[in-house]
Scaffold this active site. Structure first.
Site, PDB file in Angstrom:
ATOM      1  N   SER A 105       0.834  -1.199   0.000  1.00  0.00           N
ATOM      2  CA  SER A 105       0.000   0.000   0.000  1.00  0.00           C
ATOM      3  C   SER A 105       0.872   1.254   0.000  1.00  0.00           C
ATOM      4  CB  SER A 105      -0.890   0.023   1.242  1.00  0.00           C
ATOM      5  OG  SER A 105      -1.648  -1.162   1.328  1.00  0.00           O
TER       6      SER A 105
HETATM    7  N1  SAH Z   1      -0.192  -4.683   4.416  1.00  0.00           N
HETATM    8  C1  SAH Z   1       0.430  -5.061   3.158  1.00  0.00           C
HETATM    9  C2  SAH Z   1      -0.514  -4.861   2.001  1.00  0.00           C
HETATM   10  C3  SAH Z   1      -0.569  -6.100   1.156  1.00  0.00           C
HETATM   11  S1  SAH Z   1      -1.842  -6.105  -0.069  1.00  0.00           S
HETATM   12  C4  SAH Z   1       1.756  -4.384   2.971  1.00  0.00           C
HETATM   13  O1  SAH Z   1       2.167  -3.570   3.804  1.00  0.00           O
HETATM   14  O2  SAH Z   1       2.416  -4.697   1.990  1.00  0.00           O
HETATM   15  C5  SAH Z   1      -3.054  -7.107   0.688  1.00  0.00           C
HETATM   16  C6  SAH Z   1      -2.682  -8.517   1.025  1.00  0.00           C
HETATM   17  O3  SAH Z   1      -3.863  -9.147   1.526  1.00  0.00           O
HETATM   18  C7  SAH Z   1      -2.192  -9.401  -0.126  1.00  0.00           C
HETATM   19  O4  SAH Z   1      -0.940  -9.911   0.165  1.00  0.00           O
HETATM   20  C8  SAH Z   1      -3.252 -10.510  -0.209  1.00  0.00           C
HETATM   21  O5  SAH Z   1      -2.721 -11.773  -0.561  1.00  0.00           O
HETATM   22  C9  SAH Z   1      -3.794 -10.516   1.205  1.00  0.00           C
HETATM   23  N2  SAH Z   1      -5.112 -11.111   1.383  1.00  0.00           N
HETATM   24  C10 SAH Z   1      -6.197 -11.039   0.573  1.00  0.00           C
HETATM   25  N3  SAH Z   1      -7.227 -11.751   1.098  1.00  0.00           N
HETATM   26  C11 SAH Z   1      -6.778 -12.299   2.270  1.00  0.00           C
HETATM   27  C12 SAH Z   1      -7.359 -13.133   3.275  1.00  0.00           C
HETATM   28  N4  SAH Z   1      -8.624 -13.588   3.203  1.00  0.00           N
HETATM   29  N5  SAH Z   1      -6.591 -13.468   4.349  1.00  0.00           N
HETATM   30  C13 SAH Z   1      -5.311 -13.050   4.458  1.00  0.00           C
HETATM   31  N6  SAH Z   1      -4.715 -12.258   3.542  1.00  0.00           N
HETATM   32  C14 SAH Z   1      -5.425 -11.884   2.452  1.00  0.00           C
END
Ligand code: SAH
Length: 219
Positions: free
Chosen positions: A70
Site C-alpha cells: 500500500s
Molecule cells: N499490508 C500489506 C498490504 C498487502 S496487499 C503491505 O504492507 O504490503 C493485501 C494482502 O492481503 C495481499 O498480500 C493478499 O494476498 C492478502 N489477502 C487477501 N485476502 C486475504 C485473506 N482472506 N486473508 C489473508 N490475507 C489476504
C-alpha cells in the site's frame, strides 16, 4: 529497528524518508507515533531491489503474486484511524503482503498478529523480516476473513484488502472499545471504521479507497 542501509545513499536514505514524512504531514497525518514509525521503518527493504528507488514515492508498488504494498499515505492513514490517538494493545492485521504495514504496526502497538493467505508470499516476507528482529510480531498463513480466533479479542483489526461485506468473524473478535479499519466495496471502495461500542457496532465511512480484493481461502 536498525536501518541497514542508512549511510545516506540517494533514494533510500533517511533524508528521503524524512521528506516522505513531511508529505504525509501535509496530507493531514497528525499522529506523532505514526509519523515517527513511518520515519523509522525503511520501506525500501520491503520491495525488490529493482524498484527500491521508488519506495518513498506515494504510490502502491508490486510485491509479486499480483499483490501490492500500500502507498505510504494509505498505511499512515489506516494506522492513525486504528489508533485514534491512543496506544494500541493487541492488533490483528489481515493481509501481511510484504510486511511493511506490520512493521509499522509493531512500533505503535504492544502485540501484533498478521495473517496472509498466499503461502509463498508469506515465506518471502518472513525471510525479509527476520533480520529486522521485530519481537512483538507474529505471522500466520491463514484465511483472514475468519480472523485469528486463537489470539482474540483484539483492540484493533486492520484489513489491507477490500471486502465485499464486513466479515462477521472480525466483528466477533473485536474487544469492547476496539476498532476495525477495513476497505469495503468492489469497484467503488470506501475505507470504513467500525467501533465496538457499549450499545453495539458503530460504522463510519471515512474516504474512498483502492485495494486488492480480500479473497477467501488460502493459496
Ligand atoms: N499490508 C500489506 C498490504 C498487502 S496487499 C503491505 O504492507 O504490503 C493485501 C494482502 O492481503 C495481499 O498480500 C493478499 O494476498 C492478502 N489477502 C487477501 N485476502 C486475504 C485473506 N482472506 N486473508 C489473508 N490475507 C489476504
Amino acid at each position: 529497528m536498525t536501518d541497514v542501509i542508512s549511510s545516506g545513499i540517494g533514494m533510500t536514505s533517511a533524508r528521503t524518508r524524512a521528506r516522505m514524512v513531511e508529505r504525509l504531514r501535509s496530507a493531514g497525518i497528525v499522529d506523532a507515533a505514526v509519523l515517527t514509525a513511518m520515519e523509522a521503518v525503511s520501506r525500501h527493504l520491503f520491495v525488490d531491489e529493482a524498484i527500491a528507488s521508488r519506495a518513498y514515492e506515494d504510490s502502491a508498488l508490486p510485491i509479486g503474486w499480483g499483490q501490492t504494498i500500500s502507498a505510504p499515505y494509505t498505511v499512515a492513514r489506516m494506522v492513525e484511524l486504528l489508533k485514534k490517538g491512543k496506544k494500541l494493545g493487541k492488533v490483528l492485521e489481515v493481509g501481511t503482503g510484504c510486511g511493511y504495514q506490520a512493521a509499522i504496526l509493531a512500533r505503535v502497538a504492544k502485540e501484533v498478529y498478521s495473517v496472509e493467505r498466499i503461502g509463498q508470499l508469506l515465506d518471502r516476507t518472513r525471510a525479509r523480516l527476520w533480520p529486522l528482529k521485530i519481537r512483538n510480531l507474529r505471522l500466520k498463513h491463514t484465511d483472514g476473513t475468519l480472523g485469528l480466533p486463537e489470539a482474540a479479542p483484539y483492540d484493533g483489526i486492520i484489513v489491507a484488502a477490500a471486502a465485499t461485506t464486513i466479515p462477521e468473524a472480525l466483528l466477533q473478535q473485536l474487544a469492547p472499545g476496539g476498532r476495525l479499519v477495513i476497505p469495503v466495496g468492489t469497484h467503488e471502495q470506501q475505507l470504513v471504521v467500525v467501533e465496538h461500542g457499549e450499545t453495539g457496532f458503530v460504522e463510519t465511512i471515512i474516504e474512498p479507497a483502492r485495494f486488492v480484493p480480500l479473497l477467501e481461502d488460502t493459496a
